[in-house]
Design a protein around this motif. Structure first.
Motif, short mmCIF file in Angstrom:
data_model
loop_
_atom_site.label_atom_id
_atom_site.label_comp_id
_atom_site.label_asym_id
_atom_site.label_seq_id
_atom_site.Cartn_x
_atom_site.Cartn_y
_atom_site.Cartn_z
N MET A 1 38.66 20.49 -16.05
CA MET A 1 38.76 20.22 -17.57
C MET A 1 38.02 21.29 -18.16
N TRP A 20 41.59 17.20 -30.03
CA TRP A 20 42.61 16.04 -30.60
C TRP A 20 42.36 15.30 -29.37
N VAL B 255 43.07 16.99 -25.83
CA VAL B 255 41.95 16.70 -24.63
C VAL B 255 42.24 15.11 -24.33
N SER B 256 42.12 15.26 -22.97
CA SER B 256 42.20 13.89 -22.67
C SER B 256 41.36 13.73 -21.36
N VAL B 257 40.08 13.22 -21.63
CA VAL B 257 38.92 13.23 -20.69
C VAL B 257 38.72 11.83 -20.22
N ASP B 259 36.93 9.65 -16.43
CA ASP B 259 35.96 9.54 -15.34
C ASP B 259 36.60 10.46 -14.04
N THR B 313 45.32 19.20 -22.17
CA THR B 313 44.34 19.42 -21.09
C THR B 313 43.59 18.21 -20.75
N PRO B 314 44.30 17.65 -19.71
CA PRO B 314 43.66 16.46 -19.01
C PRO B 314 42.88 16.90 -18.06
N GLY B 315 41.68 15.70 -17.60
CA GLY B 315 41.14 15.84 -16.42
C GLY B 315 39.75 15.35 -16.52
N ALA B 316 39.20 15.13 -15.53
CA ALA B 316 37.61 14.82 -15.38
C ALA B 316 36.91 16.04 -15.89
N PRO B 317 35.65 16.00 -16.40
CA PRO B 317 35.17 17.13 -16.97
C PRO B 317 35.19 18.53 -15.90
N ALA B 318 34.87 18.06 -14.62
CA ALA B 318 34.57 19.18 -13.67
C ALA B 318 35.96 19.64 -12.87
N SER B 319 37.24 18.93 -13.22
CA SER B 319 38.14 19.12 -12.51
C SER B 319 38.71 20.51 -12.26
#
Lengths: 64, 337
Positions: A1, A20, B255-257, B259, B313-319
């Motif tokens: 990410m 967003w 942004v899709s964040v 865990d 942009t999806p993912g866990a923060p450190a993906s």
């Protein structure tokens, strides 16, 4: 990410970004957890990142 | 470097029957408003405003808001009403209006007055964006799309002059006439709140923003289109007499964040909650009625990109990056993952 966002920053080098960050039937709890992760982990990381616009442009040119 | 990050949601009215929209082939402009529920909207507004407040309290530099009409995509038919609520419910962070749909207003001085009020109420936290609106906005407000660009330009000029030139004065334009321009309420920020211009389709808008030295905020176009947008901006800036900096550039991204990557991908599907799309389904002549878009804009890569743009942009923060990129490209037009 975070790396994905840094790749974008390398191309755009913006001073301002808008996340967003919630949409559709996403639950309130999921939206709030997303905000927590953005503010605790994502935003500090991208604010600390120094973009390289030339590097980003070269990468996009190669990938497209 | 990124200086400020803002939070945004369209505030969708998610409780309408999608099967009915699928049967009709559209979900906005002419989609019957009998499917709207004020009671459900009250619950949704409460949830969305709680989240915006939470974002400002926990680390975002503010929130972005916008405006759409006749559309379950957004429960913000008045960006200024939303902004006024936020001015008094949030305590910190900028309120970024992206923005007021200028061409649909027959009285742009009202916009000048309302934004000035909100700037004062918020303690000078307003960023004032101006937009032309979607084609549906012109139809919904019965304004001629052929004059959309002209009305945008003149309404902007009226507002800026009202904020910067002591009144009273007279305005006689092509679309707006005032015997007296003398709004009593003027913005707290001087000479006026910062102005940003968002967009994705129109080269004219990019050029116009650069000519006025306003930051241009790209609304989530694919990266291979960004170069074209900001190269044009840079060229116009050079001819205008200034060198661009990051402060002239903004970027909006879904942004899709979560865990885990799996959870982030799963939740990222919600960005395409309207019949598998992000912005809904409508005939092309509603989105771009005759005269609304120039030939140059219609033929541009940006326009092509806009119709196919579904980047999330999806993912866990450190993906990992590679996986996200490959998966995004493997399913164009589908909800990314």
């Amino acid at each position: 990410m975070i790396k994905k966002l840094q790749r974008i920053m390398d191309v755009v080098d913006p001073a301002y970004m808008v996340f967003w960050g919630r949409e559709g039937m996403m639950s309130h709890d999921v939206a709030v957890r997303g905000i927590d992760l953005m503010t605790r982990e994502v935003i500090p990381a991208i604010k600390a990142y120094q973009p390289d616009r030339e590097r980003g442009r070269r990468r996009v040119a190669v990938e497209t | 470097m990124v200086k400020e990050v803002y939070f945004f949601t369209e505030m969708g009215f998610t409780a309408y029957p999608q099967d009915e929209a699928r049967r009709r082939g559209y979900n906005n402009l002419m989609f019957p408003n009998e499917h709207f529920s004020p009671e459900r909207a009250r619950e949704l507004y409460a949830m969305y405003f709680d989240e915006l407040l939470y974002a400002t309290e926990t680390g975002f530099d503010g929130v972005m808001i916008n405006e759409h009409h006749n559309n379950p995509l957004s429960m913000m038919p008045s960006v200024n009403v939303i902004g006024a609520v936020l001015a008094r419910t949030t305590r910190k962070g900028r309120i970024v209006f992206l923005g007021n749909v200028l061409p649909i207003h027959d009285n742009p001085l009202r916009v000048a007055e309302e934004v000035a009020m909100i700037d004062i109420l918020s303690g000078g936290r307003v960023v004032c964006g101006f937009v032309r609106g979607l084609g549906q906005e012109s139809i919904a407000t019965n304004t001629n799309p052929i004059y959309n660009r002209e009305r945008f330009d003149e309404a902007h000029d009226v507002i800026i002059k009202a904020w910067t030139t002591p009144g009273p004065f007279r305005w006689e334009g092509r679309h707006y006439d005032y015997r007296v321009v003398n709004p009593w309420i003027r913005p707290l920020q001087r000479p006026h709140p910062p102005i940003w211009i968002p967009g994705v389709v129109s080269p004219e808008s990019v050029r116009w923003a650069a000519e006025h030295r306003y930051p241009y905020v790209a609304l989530a176009p694919p990266l291979d289109v960004i170069d074209e947008i900001y190269d044009l901006y840079d060229d116009v800036a050079a001819k205008t007499g200034f060198t661009t900096t990051p402060e002239h550039r903004g970027y909006v991204i879904r942004v899709s964040v979560a865990d885990t990557d799996e959870k982030a991908y799963e939740e990222g599907r919600h960005f395409f909650w309207q019949l598998g799309t992000s912005f809904g389904v409508a005939p092309r002549h509603w989105l771009q009625p005759p005269g609304y878009v120039s030939r140059e804009a219609r033929q541009s890569r940006r326009e092509q990109a806009r119709t196919g743009s579904t980047n999330v942009t999806p993912g866990a923060p450190a993906s990992a990056t590679r996986k996200l990129t490959r998966r995004t490209r493997s399913s164009p037009g589908a909800p990314t993952p």
